[in-house]
Design a protein around this motif. Sequence first.
Motif, PDB file in Angstrom:
ATOM      1  N   SER A  15      15.807  19.292  16.490  1.00 13.82           N
ATOM      2  CA  SER A  15      17.215  19.051  16.207  1.00 13.82           C
ATOM      3  C   SER A  15      17.330  18.024  15.084  1.00 13.82           C
ATOM      4  O   SER A  15      16.420  17.227  14.854  1.00 13.82           O
ATOM      5  CB  SER A  15      17.956  18.563  17.451  1.00 13.82           C
TER       6      SER A  15
ATOM      7  N   LYS B 207      19.025  14.719  13.608  1.00 13.83           N
ATOM      8  CA  LYS B 207      19.551  13.502  14.222  1.00 13.83           C
ATOM      9  C   LYS B 207      19.963  12.525  13.125  1.00 13.83           C
ATOM     10  O   LYS B 207      19.242  12.332  12.148  1.00 13.83           O
ATOM     11  CB  LYS B 207      18.451  12.891  15.086  1.00 13.83           C
TER      12      LYS B 207
ATOM     13  N   HIS C 241      14.554  14.890  11.608  1.00 15.58           N
ATOM     14  CA  HIS C 241      14.360  15.897  12.654  1.00 15.58           C
ATOM     15  C   HIS C 241      13.639  15.263  13.836  1.00 15.58           C
ATOM     16  O   HIS C 241      12.749  14.440  13.672  1.00 15.58           O
ATOM     17  CB  HIS C 241      13.568  17.087  12.124  1.00 15.58           C
TER      18      HIS C 241
ATOM     19  N   LEU D  92      19.672  24.547  10.882  1.00 21.08           N
ATOM     20  CA  LEU D  92      19.253  23.162  11.070  1.00 21.08           C
ATOM     21  C   LEU D  92      19.530  22.390   9.784  1.00 21.08           C
ATOM     22  O   LEU D  92      19.127  22.802   8.696  1.00 21.08           O
ATOM     23  CB  LEU D  92      17.764  23.127  11.411  1.00 21.08           C
TER      24      LEU D  92
END
Length: 126
Positions: free
Chosen positions: A113, A115, A105, A18
């Motif tokens: 996720s 962004k 996030h 991530l």
Amino acid sequence: MINWNYNANDFKTNQNTLIPEGDHRVIINSVKVKTYSSGNDGFEIMLDVSGYSGKLWHRIIMDPNNPEKTNHHLGKFFESFGITNYDLNNYDSWVGKDGAVRVKHDSYNGSISAKVIFCITRAYQT
């Protein structure tokens, strides 16, 4: 009956991590023209992130009901990536351009996720 011999050695665990929140240097990997669920056309831009194996996606949607907002997003993107040819049909020439984005996030369907929130002006890129 399915005729297939599964080979577990062909499976590679996803090694992408991530992307952390914050500001990141990025390079445009690819650009696709899409029609979004709103019915509006736009661009889906895949970004390589400096120092990470993961990718980010940045979307710019053409909203005919709000041209000022659309032009603002396009302007920030162009300025961040040093794009001076504003003809949207030349989007292939954007590939390989470098810029910077701010990442946040987001939680969706129980997973986190990364962004892209906005593109960072060149004067503030580190």
